[in-house]
Write a protein that holds these residues in place. Structure first.
Motif, short mmCIF file in Angstrom:
data_model
loop_
_atom_site.label_atom_id
_atom_site.label_comp_id
_atom_site.label_asym_id
_atom_site.label_seq_id
_atom_site.Cartn_x
_atom_site.Cartn_y
_atom_site.Cartn_z
N LEU A 148 0.97 -1.34 -0.07
CA LEU A 148 0.17 -0.04 -0.22
C LEU A 148 0.46 1.31 -0.29
N ASN A 149 2.03 1.14 0.73
CA ASN A 149 2.85 2.33 1.15
C ASN A 149 3.35 2.41 -0.34
N LEU A 150 4.14 1.61 -0.94
CA LEU A 150 4.57 1.87 -2.25
C LEU A 150 3.47 1.90 -3.25
N VAL A 151 2.42 1.37 -3.51
CA VAL A 151 1.72 2.09 -4.36
C VAL A 151 1.29 3.63 -4.47
N ALA A 152 1.11 3.97 -3.08
CA ALA A 152 0.70 5.34 -2.92
C ALA A 152 1.93 6.10 -2.99
N ALA A 153 3.64 5.73 -2.54
CA ALA A 153 4.55 6.46 -2.74
C ALA A 153 4.49 6.75 -4.79
N VAL A 154 3.86 5.61 -5.48
CA VAL A 154 4.00 5.88 -7.08
C VAL A 154 3.22 7.04 -7.00
N ILE A 155 1.85 7.10 -6.81
CA ILE A 155 0.62 7.69 -6.88
C ILE A 155 1.42 9.53 -7.32
N MET A 156 2.27 9.49 -5.91
CA MET A 156 2.56 11.02 -5.22
C MET A 156 3.20 11.56 -6.20
N SER A 157 4.15 10.22 -6.44
CA SER A 157 5.15 10.78 -7.18
C SER A 157 4.75 10.97 -9.13
N GLN A 158 3.91 10.08 -9.20
CA GLN A 158 3.13 11.06 -10.47
C GLN A 158 2.41 12.23 -10.64
#
Length: 197
Positions: A148-158
């Motif tokens: 979950l944290n990794l996916v959230a980090a990807v979203i924020m980076s996008q």
């Protein structure tokens, strides 16, 4: 005009001045001029430039939080729509509040020189990431916390990537196409999600 109205006026002027001149070139007299008041009045509410800037960063985070919750909460009750709400929030900031984007990036660079700016900035990002994790977790409760944290980090980076692209290439970056691709990519990172391809 009550004191909260005056503070709001000063903070709005500060946002404009920082966006136009950068944090390092911002002066209290410029903020006073933009707010249409005497510099002594600005100093009455904010003793130092640093006090004013910290208040501005907190206000930006509050405004960002309200907008994010508004756009996510108002969406239909599906994971795809909730995630689309996060992207819609960033699109709104980029298109309708370009000063916010400039100022946020300026604060990001200031965090290394001022521990309090760093703390506030980190807290805002943690809250943003946690909000994304909670929304995904509502629909996919079995996804591991690390994922979950990794996916959230990807979203924020996008989203931050979109901000940088638009600041560097105003008017030629297709936000709708970009965020649609981001949403598709994010759902592919969550194969458990309904509608993920």
């Amino acid at each position: 005009m009550n004191s909260s109205d005056t503070e709001k006026r000063i903070l709005e002027a500060a946002m404009d001045v920082v966006s136009e001149h950068s944090i390092s070139k911002t002066r209290m007299r410029l903020i006073a001029q933009k707010a249409g008041m005497a510099q002594s009045n600005v100093h009455y509410y904010f003793k130092t430039k640093r006090d004013l800037l910290l208040a501005l960063l907190e206000k930006m985070q509050q405004d960002n939080r309200k907008l994010r919750h508004s756009l996510v909460d108002s969406r239909p009750d599906t994971l795809r729509d909730k995630l689309a709400g996060f992207y819609a929030q960033r699109k709104d900031l980029i298109e309708n509040r370009p000063g916010y984007e400039h100022t946020q990036i300026d604060f990001w660079s200031q965090r290394q020189n001022d521990p309090e700016v760093g703390r506030l900035f980190a807290a805002g990002y943690t809250e943003w990431r946690d909000h994304i994790c909670r929304e995904i977790g509502r629909y996919l409760p079995r996804v591991e916390a690390n994922r979950l944290n990794l996916v959230a980090a990807v979203i924020m980076s996008q989203m931050m990537g979109a901000s940088l692209q638009c600041l560097n290439n105003p008017g030629i970056f297709d936000l709708d196409a970009y965020f649609e691709l981001c949403l598709k990519t994010t759902l592919e990172l969550l194969p458990e999600a309904p509608g993920a391809e």
